[in-house]
Design a protein around this motif. Structure first.
Motif, PDB file in Angstrom:
ATOM      1  N   LEU A   1       0.842  -1.192   0.000  1.00 35.60           N
ATOM      2  CA  LEU A   1       0.000   0.000   0.000  1.00 35.60           C
ATOM      3  C   LEU A   1       0.883   1.248   0.000  1.00 35.60           C
ATOM      4  N   ALA A   2       1.942   1.218   0.797  1.00 40.30           N
ATOM      5  CA  ALA A   2       2.878   2.353   0.843  1.00 40.30           C
ATOM      6  C   ALA A   2       3.522   2.541  -0.531  1.00 40.30           C
ATOM      7  N   GLU A   3       3.849   1.416  -1.170  1.00 42.08           N
ATOM      8  CA  GLU A   3       4.469   1.461  -2.494  1.00 42.08           C
ATOM      9  C   GLU A   3       3.496   2.026  -3.527  1.00 42.08           C
ATOM     10  N   ARG A   4       2.227   1.674  -3.358  1.00 41.14           N
ATOM     11  CA  ARG A   4       1.202   2.114  -4.296  1.00 41.14           C
ATOM     12  C   ARG A   4       1.141   3.650  -4.364  1.00 41.14           C
ATOM     13  N   TRP A   5       1.401   4.315  -3.212  1.00 37.31           N
ATOM     14  CA  TRP A   5       1.391   5.773  -3.203  1.00 37.31           C
ATOM     15  C   TRP A   5       2.786   6.372  -3.276  1.00 37.31           C
TER      16      TRP A   5
END
Lengths: 200, 768
Positions: free
Chosen positions: B660-664
């Motif tokens: 999720l962190a990577e997604r943003w």
């Protein structure tokens, strides 16, 4: 040299779900905190409401002339004659990170043992597994598809001999891959995608 | 926790931040090309089990988003190490002869099976503290407490709250036998305004689309390619785009992953969807684009509808919705011209609105006008033509109906319009506790603190005399329970499911698997928990099976199948049925027709009258029932779902949070909570930059989380994902719980569903 193996990625089919990342982690027993071999990059451009974004799944490009191989002081990195897949001999790796600095795509990864590991197109299961293994076999010949390809929900990822994949790709995408000297064909519509290395 | 994706020496405090998008060029830029021709090639994979105990020898049926995608499980020394899809699976493949795949949530089941954050053994509250207990003791304590509760309060004061069970015995045990008439499930926290309304209109509450046969798809307040109900959905849509040249339209103030693939992204002014739908209806009717035969012969209320929308022009809607009138016409025409192979589908983008009921009604009007109901590529009226037996019938088990004649609390709370439609609603539960109408709860996979008015719910959980929980994780509910039964995860228990919607448009299916691995720690599958509890309560005769496998085998006996055989195949296709069920059977509605106007639905008519709205399609502006941004709280806030976290059950998984962190593009930060999406127009005046911690404040409370500044969200609107922060399963309760900002008054009045649009102010700074 045998057939050059490559990835094909079609952004028109990628739904950005990260299944490739997690399948790779499970198959190769990776520590996702430090060693994500394949990741999904979201790339956007424009201003609201004329905004667009694509998802791109990216790993090692298994380059024609891999800079990581060039800079490796111990000769641990090898671009194989048999299938063009770039592998690492972890017994020789001394953890100097030159490869990570030289790679434009951020492919080389390190975990607790500080030895380089990265995508080897699932020549085996686990870090360093590809080194010294027999040539990659096509699934038609009983080979296994890379885990990322096998799970891709949208069918955006493929792997196979470059000659086979170029037949399916658009001319633009093939030209871009040739220009980059990377063995990954990327079909994109929309935003420019950039990658970073440790040197960025 | 180190989350650096680079590997520079961090001991000196230096860190290189990885950027996923660089404005300008870099050595390795891919220049934007015009979208390439997609390539579709079907490759036959093999999922043959290898002999022996290692290799791909086990099966699974994914339960991460509860949609049963088929799985093969690779075993290594008794451990499940890897998963892959099952070819031709009705939920996990695009259909017959096609490859099975798994999404990231499915692969996360491996991490979930061995997740150290799980509740590892039963717990019983002693001297005010939860303490480890044996299963026997936990069953007995729960049974004794339930008996005492019945004597003191009566069974009608116990609430049954259920999320996603893997065994149906709870409802027989707590409702039929014990006698509680109260249940809250998903209807007042997920889909009520939609499912009630569409059920009244067309006899089907949530008809899943026949994706692969569609030519025009409107994903309306729904993120079909990210928050999908089984992978057959995105696969079917991508097939439709490729094979049928289908048009995909996303109507959403957020730029979602569905928008990435859409021909049109309409970033609508939040909660004005009803106006957009009426304007589209106006175009379709005025230009004669509707299905005359269907409207004439199979619908009710067309003339009133025509009158209602006669002045609801695209120009009228453009003012309200901020969508260009030309675009409205274009989409209305495209949709109608593709009919009946088209659909407009909705979910929480619509149902979380205070005016969601009428918005859902107006949108379904469009489906009725073009006659796409139960037609190829439209909204399918799925059936399940498989010969599963009722396992209780096979064993001659009959249940009493001890809940009959007992009314739900709130059924006479007349200030709520929804009391005409239903009894209890999620947000009003704390009020019922406060009033003494509810004194205890049995919660099965239910996490109330992320679903509405968290602060009231915390008080209610504290105040109740009895709370029994079946769950896998510690959260604000399980920590407050008197008895906690830890349930095993999907790979640790046998599974069975049948359908229904999926990639087989005209056939039924059954899918299932045996447990791939032993229950981890001292946990048990749901069946075993409910059997143990039933026995301790003295109702053992109602559960005549020794194991879930036996019960499943009784169900499969109707098909002449065994679980061993099903585990091997993973799924079986059975039965055929056609489209256009209404031609023969009519619609299961008050008039037997598809109803544009709902004046014949007594419950609704009464609720609508009390709420001051019409039974006909009309525009109900958001301010009629909902909070509107004002000077003090100038932004409209809501929450949504995100791929990596499913419906809010994966926050304990390190890798899911990492993704999720990577997604943003914020994985270089140490923070691993949820993110607040803000447009630069709103971020810059507040001095907020991408990756800053921020505080979100509503009249009800405040939360802290990390901001992600993006052009992919409408200015004035801000959103996050649900299920984080206080009371959630997230380690250290990281992130912000959106429902800390919510109060009980914010509901959709007709269904009682939680309305999640909240007026807020956002300021820079917050507790990391």
């Amino acid at each position: 040299m045998g057939e050059q193996w490559a990835f094909y990625f079609d952004a028109n089919k990628c739904i950005g779900c990260h299944a490739c990342t997690v399948a790779c982690k499970n198959q190769n027993d990776l520590d996702p905190e430090s060693a994500t071999w394949r990741r999904v990059v979201q790339s956007g451009q424009g201003e609201f409401p004329d905004y667009e974004e694509i998802s791109v799944s990216i790993s090692c490009m298994h380059c024609e002339d891999p800079p990581c191989e060039t800079v490796c002081p111990t000769g641990a990195i090898e671009k194989r004659d048999s299938d063009g897949i770039v592998t690492v001999n972890r017994d020789k790796c001394i953890g100097c990170h030159y490869c990570a600095w030289s790679c434009p795509y951020g492919a080389p990864k390190f975990d607790g043992d500080n030895k380089m590991q990265k995508c080897h197109m699932c020549l085996g299961k686990g870090a360093g597994e590809g080194y010294g293994s027999p040539a990659k076999k096509h699934e038609d010949d009983g080979g296994e598809k890379p885990a990322c390809v096998d799970t891709c929900v949208g069918g955006a990822l493929k792997a196979g001999p470059m000659d086979e994949l170029t037949k399916e790709a658009t001319e633009d995408a093939v030209n871009r891959a040739t220009k980059r000297k990377g063995n990954v064909i990327i079909e994109t519509g929309g935003p420019t995608v950039t990658f970073e290395s440790e040197s960025d | 926790m180190s989350n650096s994706t680079s590997t520079t020496n961090e001991s000196d405090g230096s860190r290189i931040e990885r950027r996923t998008f660089l404005k300008g060029s870099a050595a390795a830029a891919l220049s934007a090309g015009i979208g390439g021709a997609g390539v579709s090639q079907v490759v036959q994979g093999s999922t043959e089990s290898e002999a022996g105990s290692d290799g791909w020898v086990a099966s699974g049926t994914c339960w991460d988003c509860h949609q049963l995608c088929g799985q093969r499980v690779r075993m290594k020394n008794g451990t499940a190490v890897e998963l892959k899809g099952v070819d031709g699976h009705p939920r996990g493949s695009p259909g017959e002869g096609r490859e099975g795949r798994l999404c990231s949530k499915a692969h996360a089941q491996i991490e979930k099976a061995y997740d150290p954050h799980r509740i590892k053994e039963p717990y019983v509250r002693k001297d005010g503290e939860l303490q480890k207990a044996s299963w026997e003791e936990a069953f007995q304590v729960a049974a004794d407490k339930l008996a005492t509760f019945k004597d003191e309060h009566g069974p009608e004061k116990l609430l049954m709250a259920e999320g996603y069970d893997t065994d149906d015995m709870w409802k027989h045990l707590i409702m039929d036998i014990y006698g509680s008439p109260n249940k809250v499930g998903h209807k007042t926290i997920c889909h009520g305004p939609w499912s009630y309304t569409w059920d009244w209109m067309g006899g089907r509450g949530r008809p899943a689309p026949d994706h692969k046969n569609s030519e025009y798809i409107i994903s309306w307040g729904r993120n079909l390619l990210e928050a999908f109900n089984g992978q057959w959905e995105p696969m079917g849509i991508l097939d439709a785009i490729e094979e049928n040249d289908a048009t995909l339209v996303t109507i959403d103030p957020r730029y979602t992953k569905t928008a990435q693939h859409s021909d049109e992204w309409l970033p609508i002014e939040p909660r004005t969807d009803g106006a957009l739908a009426l304007a589209m209806a106006n175009v379709i009717i005025e230009e004669g684009l509707y299905d005359e035969d269907f409207v004439e012969n199979y619908t009710y209320g067309f003339n009133e509808l025509r009158q209602q929308v006669s002045d609801k022009t695209p120009e009228w809607a453009a003012e309200i919705t901020d969508i260009d009138a030309t675009k409205i016409r274009k989409v209305a025409r495209g949709f109608a011209e593709a009919a009946p192979n088209c659909y407009a589908t909705v979910w929480t983008g619509i149902t979380n609105q205070s005016n969601g009921q009428k918005n859902a009604q107006n949108i379904h009007v469009l489906n009725g006008l073009v006659g796409n109901l139960d037609r190829p590529g439209g909204l399918r009226y799925w059936e399940s033509p498989v010969d599963l037996a009722d396992p209780y019938e096979v064993q001659g088990v009959e249940f009493p109906s001890n809940q009959d004649g007992r009314s739900q609390p709130l059924s006479d709370y007349e200030e709520y319009p929804f009391h005409h439609v239903r009894g209890l609603a999620h947000a009003q539960f704390p009020e019922a506790v406060e009033n003494g109408d509810v004194a205890g709860a049995f919660m099965y996979w239910f996490s109330p603190l992320k679903n509405s008015n968290t602060q009231d719910w915390i008080e209610a959980l504290e105040e109740m005399d009895l709370l029994i929980a079946i769950d896998a994780y510690w959260n604000g509910m399980t920590r407050r329970a008197d008895v906690v039964f830890p349930e095993s995860s999907q790979l640790e228990k046998p599974m069975l499911g049948a359908g229904g919607s999926g990639s087989y448009s005209t056939q039924g299916w059954v899918t299932g698997s045996k447990a791939a691995i032993e229950p981890q720690w001292d946990t048990k599958p749901g069946f075993d928990i409910l059997k143990g509890l039933a026995e301790a309560m003295g109702y053992g005769e109602y559960v005549p099976w020794d194991s879930k496998e036996e019960k499943i085998n009784d169900a499969l006996s109707g098909m002449g199948l065994t679980l061993d055989e099903l585990d091997e195949k993973n799924y079986v296709i059975q039965g055929e049925y056609g489209y256009e069920s209404w031609k023969e059977d009519g619609f299961d509605t008050a008039t037997g027709k598809f109803e544009f106007v709902l004046d014949n639905v007594e419950d609704y008519a009464a609720a609508a009258e009390q709420a001051g709205i019409s039974t006909a399609p009309e525009y109900v502006p958001p301010e009629k029932f909902g909070q509107m941004p004002d000077e003090e709280y100038p932004l409209d806030f809501t929450d949504a779902f995100v791929e990596q976290i499913s419906r809010g059950g994966d926050q304990t998984l390190d890798h899911s949070r990492q993704l999720l962190a990577e997604r943003w593009g914020l994985d270089h930060k140490d923070y691993r909570g949820n993110y607040l999406l803000l447009n630069p127009d709103d971020a810059e005046p507040r001095g907020i930059e991408d990756g800053d911690m921020v505080t979100v404040e509503s009249p009800e409370g405040s939360i802290s989380l990390m901001a992600h500044v993006t052009e992919g969200i409408k200015p004035g609107y801000t959103a996050t994902t649900l299920g984080w922060g206080k009371g959630s399963i997230t380690p250290n309760e990281e992130g912000g719980n959106s429902m800390m900002l919510h109060n009980a008054d914010q509901i959709e009045p007709i269904s009682g569903q939680v309305a999640r649009h909240i007026k807020v102010e956002v300021t820079k700074g917050g507790d990391a």
